[in-house]
Motif scaffolding. Structure first.
Motif, PDB file in Angstrom:
ATOM      1  N   ASP A  40       0.845  -1.193   0.000  1.00  0.00           N
ATOM      2  CA  ASP A  40       0.000   0.000   0.000  1.00  0.00           C
ATOM      3  C   ASP A  40       0.879   1.242   0.000  1.00  0.00           C
ATOM      4  N   ASP A  49      -7.633   3.248  10.286  1.00  0.00           N
ATOM      5  CA  ASP A  49      -8.245   2.058   9.690  1.00  0.00           C
ATOM      6  C   ASP A  49      -7.502   1.637   8.416  1.00  0.00           C
ATOM      7  N   ALA A  50      -7.091   2.611   7.614  1.00  0.00           N
ATOM      8  CA  ALA A  50      -6.353   2.300   6.391  1.00  0.00           C
ATOM      9  C   ALA A  50      -5.009   1.664   6.736  1.00  0.00           C
ATOM     10  N   THR A  52      -4.303  -0.030   9.485  1.00  0.00           N
ATOM     11  CA  THR A  52      -4.585  -1.371  10.003  1.00  0.00           C
ATOM     12  C   THR A  52      -4.859  -2.347   8.864  1.00  0.00           C
ATOM     13  N   ARG A  53      -5.645  -1.927   7.889  1.00  0.00           N
ATOM     14  CA  ARG A  53      -5.918  -2.790   6.725  1.00  0.00           C
ATOM     15  C   ARG A  53      -4.640  -3.087   5.953  1.00  0.00           C
ATOM     16  N   ALA A  54      -3.790  -2.085   5.790  1.00  0.00           N
ATOM     17  CA  ALA A  54      -2.532  -2.274   5.061  1.00  0.00           C
ATOM     18  C   ALA A  54      -1.617  -3.250   5.809  1.00  0.00           C
ATOM     19  N   ASP A  56      -2.574  -5.584   7.943  1.00  0.00           N
ATOM     20  CA  ASP A  56      -3.191  -6.907   7.824  1.00  0.00           C
ATOM     21  C   ASP A  56      -2.895  -7.531   6.461  1.00  0.00           C
ATOM     22  N   ALA A  57      -2.999  -6.722   5.408  1.00  0.00           N
ATOM     23  CA  ALA A  57      -2.703  -7.224   4.061  1.00  0.00           C
ATOM     24  C   ALA A  57      -1.233  -7.621   3.942  1.00  0.00           C
TER      25      ALA A  57
END
Length: 136
Positions: A40, A49-50, A52-54, A56-57
């Motif tokens: 990312d 949140d972005a 955290t998603r990055a 996790d990915a």
């Protein structure tokens, strides 16, 4: 050294997932980072949140890459357990040659090919010939 240079150096030695965080991102840098394998490219101020998603990915990608490397190493170890003749025979069988045809190529009897094929199946821990072909 820029982040893109660090990414280039790091990607030579490993497949560590990279997340770019920048205060002044531009489209060309983003494109280069993503083509270089970045998970990312986030700009400041960060959205929690972005991020955290990055992360996790990135962790999911690292898990997949590590599993693939372990599977490849295990398969390579099984392959190395084969004798030189078995290593010579495996690609012939996997390419679709019949036992009789592989025997003709190697100048051995069909029975010898059958014996080697059995050893190959056991050593490669293949429960079916289709599995062996996928491994090959």
């Amino acid at each position: 050294m820029s982040g893109l240079e660090v990414q280039r150096l790091a990607s030579r030695d490993s497949q560590i997932p990279v997340i770019f965080i920048t205060g002044r991102g531009d489209v060309p840098s983003t494109v280069l980072a993503m083509k270089g394998g970045a998970v990312d490219f986030l700009t400041k101020p960060l959205d929690e949140d972005a991020l955290t998603r990055a992360v996790d990915a990135a962790l999911a990608r690292a898990h997949v890459l590590r599993k693939a490397a372990e599977d490849t190493a295990a398969l390579q170890a099984l392959y190395q357990s084969l004798t030189p003749r078995e290593q010579e025979l495996l690609p012939l069988l996997a390419s679709g040659l019949l036992n009789k045809q592989a025997a003709g190529v190697l100048g051995i009897t069909e029975y010898t090919v059958q014996v080697h094929r059995g050893h190959i199946m056991r050593k490669m821990q293949a429960d079916s010939f289709a599995t062996l072909v996928r491994q090959a």
